[in-house]
Motif scaffolding. Sequence first.
Motif, PDB file in Angstrom:
ATOM      1  N   TYR A  43     -18.243  19.110   1.543  1.00 52.44           N
ATOM      2  CA  TYR A  43     -17.260  18.342   2.285  1.00 52.44           C
ATOM      3  C   TYR A  43     -17.398  16.850   1.995  1.00 52.44           C
ATOM      4  N   THR A  44     -18.628  16.371   1.940  1.00 54.00           N
ATOM      5  CA  THR A  44     -18.885  14.956   1.658  1.00 54.00           C
ATOM      6  C   THR A  44     -18.430  14.598   0.249  1.00 54.00           C
ATOM      7  N   ASP A  45     -18.689  15.470  -0.719  1.00 51.21           N
ATOM      8  CA  ASP A  45     -18.255  15.208  -2.096  1.00 51.21           C
ATOM      9  C   ASP A  45     -16.732  15.096  -2.177  1.00 51.21           C
ATOM     10  N   LYS A  46     -16.023  15.963  -1.450  1.00 51.58           N
ATOM     11  CA  LYS A  46     -14.562  15.897  -1.439  1.00 51.58           C
ATOM     12  C   LYS A  46     -14.085  14.602  -0.783  1.00 51.58           C
ATOM     13  N   ALA A  47     -14.743  14.206   0.295  1.00 56.20           N
ATOM     14  CA  ALA A  47     -14.353  12.968   0.980  1.00 56.20           C
ATOM     15  C   ALA A  47     -14.610  11.750   0.095  1.00 56.20           C
ATOM     16  N   VAL A  48     -15.728  11.750  -0.634  1.00 55.88           N
ATOM     17  CA  VAL A  48     -16.038  10.640  -1.543  1.00 55.88           C
ATOM     18  C   VAL A  48     -15.000  10.573  -2.654  1.00 55.88           C
ATOM     19  N   LEU A  49     -14.644  11.700  -3.233  1.00 53.81           N
ATOM     20  CA  LEU A  49     -13.643  11.720  -4.299  1.00 53.81           C
ATOM     21  C   LEU A  49     -12.290  11.219  -3.793  1.00 53.81           C
ATOM     22  N   LYS A  50     -11.903  11.656  -2.601  1.00 50.13           N
ATOM     23  CA  LYS A  50     -10.630  11.223  -2.034  1.00 50.13           C
ATOM     24  C   LYS A  50     -10.643   9.718  -1.773  1.00 50.13           C
ATOM     25  N   THR A  51     -11.752   9.193  -1.281  1.00 51.64           N
ATOM     26  CA  THR A  51     -11.860   7.756  -1.024  1.00 51.64           C
ATOM     27  C   THR A  51     -11.835   6.963  -2.326  1.00 51.64           C
ATOM     28  N   GLU A  52     -12.548   7.439  -3.337  1.00 51.40           N
ATOM     29  CA  GLU A  52     -12.533   6.759  -4.641  1.00 51.40           C
ATOM     30  C   GLU A  52     -11.131   6.729  -5.227  1.00 51.40           C
ATOM     31  N   ASN A  53     -10.414   7.842  -5.141  1.00 48.71           N
ATOM     32  CA  ASN A  53      -9.046   7.900  -5.665  1.00 48.71           C
ATOM     33  C   ASN A  53      -8.127   6.939  -4.912  1.00 48.71           C
ATOM     34  N   TYR A  54      -8.293   6.858  -3.588  1.00 49.99           N
ATOM     35  CA  TYR A  54      -7.459   5.946  -2.808  1.00 49.99           C
ATOM     36  C   TYR A  54      -7.707   4.501  -3.233  1.00 49.99           C
ATOM     37  N   TYR A  55      -8.971   4.116  -3.349  1.00 41.09           N
ATOM     38  CA  TYR A  55      -9.259   2.724  -3.687  1.00 41.09           C
ATOM     39  C   TYR A  55      -8.927   2.391  -5.144  1.00 41.09           C
ATOM     40  N   LEU A  56      -8.910   3.384  -6.006  1.00 42.76           N
ATOM     41  CA  LEU A  56      -8.439   3.156  -7.373  1.00 42.76           C
ATOM     42  C   LEU A  56      -6.932   2.868  -7.361  1.00 42.76           C
ATOM     43  N   ALA A  57      -6.184   3.656  -6.584  1.00 43.59           N
ATOM     44  CA  ALA A  57      -4.742   3.403  -6.449  1.00 43.59           C
ATOM     45  C   ALA A  57      -4.500   2.064  -5.752  1.00 43.59           C
ATOM     46  N   TYR A  58      -5.336   1.731  -4.778  1.00 45.92           N
ATOM     47  CA  TYR A  58      -5.250   0.448  -4.082  1.00 45.92           C
ATOM     48  C   TYR A  58      -5.425  -0.704  -5.071  1.00 45.92           C
ATOM     49  N   SER A  59      -6.391  -0.570  -5.971  1.00 49.30           N
ATOM     50  CA  SER A  59      -6.649  -1.591  -6.982  1.00 49.30           C
ATOM     51  C   SER A  59      -5.459  -1.748  -7.926  1.00 49.30           C
ATOM     52  N   HIS A  60      -4.876  -0.635  -8.344  1.00 51.61           N
ATOM     53  CA  HIS A  60      -3.705  -0.685  -9.234  1.00 51.61           C
ATOM     54  C   HIS A  60      -2.517  -1.332  -8.518  1.00 51.61           C
ATOM     55  N   ALA A  61      -2.370  -1.038  -7.225  1.00 53.49           N
ATOM     56  CA  ALA A  61      -1.274  -1.644  -6.464  1.00 53.49           C
ATOM     57  C   ALA A  61      -1.484  -3.156  -6.333  1.00 53.49           C
ATOM     58  N   GLN A  62      -2.722  -3.570  -6.161  1.00 54.97           N
ATOM     59  CA  GLN A  62      -3.011  -5.006  -6.096  1.00 54.97           C
ATOM     60  C   GLN A  62      -2.676  -5.684  -7.429  1.00 54.97           C
ATOM     61  N   LYS A  63      -2.978  -5.024  -8.539  1.00 57.48           N
ATOM     62  CA  LYS A  63      -2.632  -5.578  -9.853  1.00 57.48           C
ATOM     63  C   LYS A  63      -1.116  -5.672 -10.015  1.00 57.48           C
ATOM     64  N   GLN A  64      -0.409  -4.665  -9.529  1.00 53.15           N
ATOM     65  CA  GLN A  64       1.053  -4.682  -9.599  1.00 53.15           C
ATOM     66  C   GLN A  64       1.602  -5.832  -8.750  1.00 53.15           C
ATOM     67  N   LEU A  65       1.030  -6.055  -7.572  1.00 53.39           N
ATOM     68  CA  LEU A  65       1.455  -7.175  -6.736  1.00 53.39           C
ATOM     69  C   LEU A  65       1.178  -8.513  -7.420  1.00 53.39           C
ATOM     70  N   LYS A  66       0.074  -8.593  -8.145  1.00 54.33           N
ATOM     71  CA  LYS A  66      -0.248  -9.822  -8.878  1.00 54.33           C
ATOM     72  C   LYS A  66       0.806 -10.084  -9.950  1.00 54.33           C
ATOM     73  N   GLU A  67       1.213  -9.033 -10.672  1.00 50.33           N
ATOM     74  CA  GLU A  67       2.245  -9.193 -11.694  1.00 50.33           C
ATOM     75  C   GLU A  67       3.569  -9.634 -11.069  1.00 50.33           C
ATOM     76  N   ILE A  68       3.919  -9.056  -9.926  1.00 49.74           N
ATOM     77  CA  ILE A  68       5.157  -9.439  -9.243  1.00 49.74           C
ATOM     78  C   ILE A  68       5.064 -10.897  -8.793  1.00 49.74           C
ATOM     79  N   ASP A  69       3.916 -11.261  -8.231  1.00 45.05           N
ATOM     80  CA  ASP A  69       3.721 -12.625  -7.764  1.00 45.05           C
ATOM     81  C   ASP A  69       3.818 -13.630  -8.919  1.00 45.05           C
ATOM     82  N   GLN A  70       3.212 -13.299 -10.048  1.00 42.98           N
ATOM     83  CA  GLN A  70       3.283 -14.195 -11.207  1.00 42.98           C
ATOM     84  C   GLN A  70       4.707 -14.303 -11.737  1.00 42.98           C
ATOM     85  N   ALA A  71       5.446 -13.194 -11.680  1.00 49.39           N
ATOM     86  CA  ALA A  71       6.848 -13.233 -12.124  1.00 49.39           C
ATOM     87  C   ALA A  71       7.683 -14.102 -11.194  1.00 49.39           C
TER      88      ALA A  71
END
Length: 145
Positions: A43-71
Amino acid sequence: MNHKKSFPIINMGTSLLLVVFIVICLIVFATLSLSSSLRDQKYTDKAVLKTENYYLAYSHAQKQLKEIDQAIISHKDLSSLKNIEISLKDNNTYISFKENIDQYQDLDVEIQLTQNQDRYKIIKWQAVTSKEWKNESTLPLLGSE
């Protein structure tokens, strides 16, 4: 003189059975503890994987916001950015995009462009399901066939 030998109530066989019973109980409790620990680890391994995936998507969304902001800062055409959707509602410009979290979820982001120094306001930042749920099983109910 006639002496009768008296035997104690608890003899060697009874104490041996008690020791065997205690050892069996300890083995059962150890097995239950081990299986519970293994289940908790999965259960813990699944929760860790889900959290890692969320924060990876969070990081990509932040990069996308940076590109929008620069534009916005450099007055580039926003339609040249990839994976974004631009819409106009009530004389306001909205930009939305999605980042994939896993096979079942997406991070849905929507921002509203503003005229002040902040440049945009985050309207929605939400993990949403990416697949529609389909009922593929049935349960028998009383009186139904």
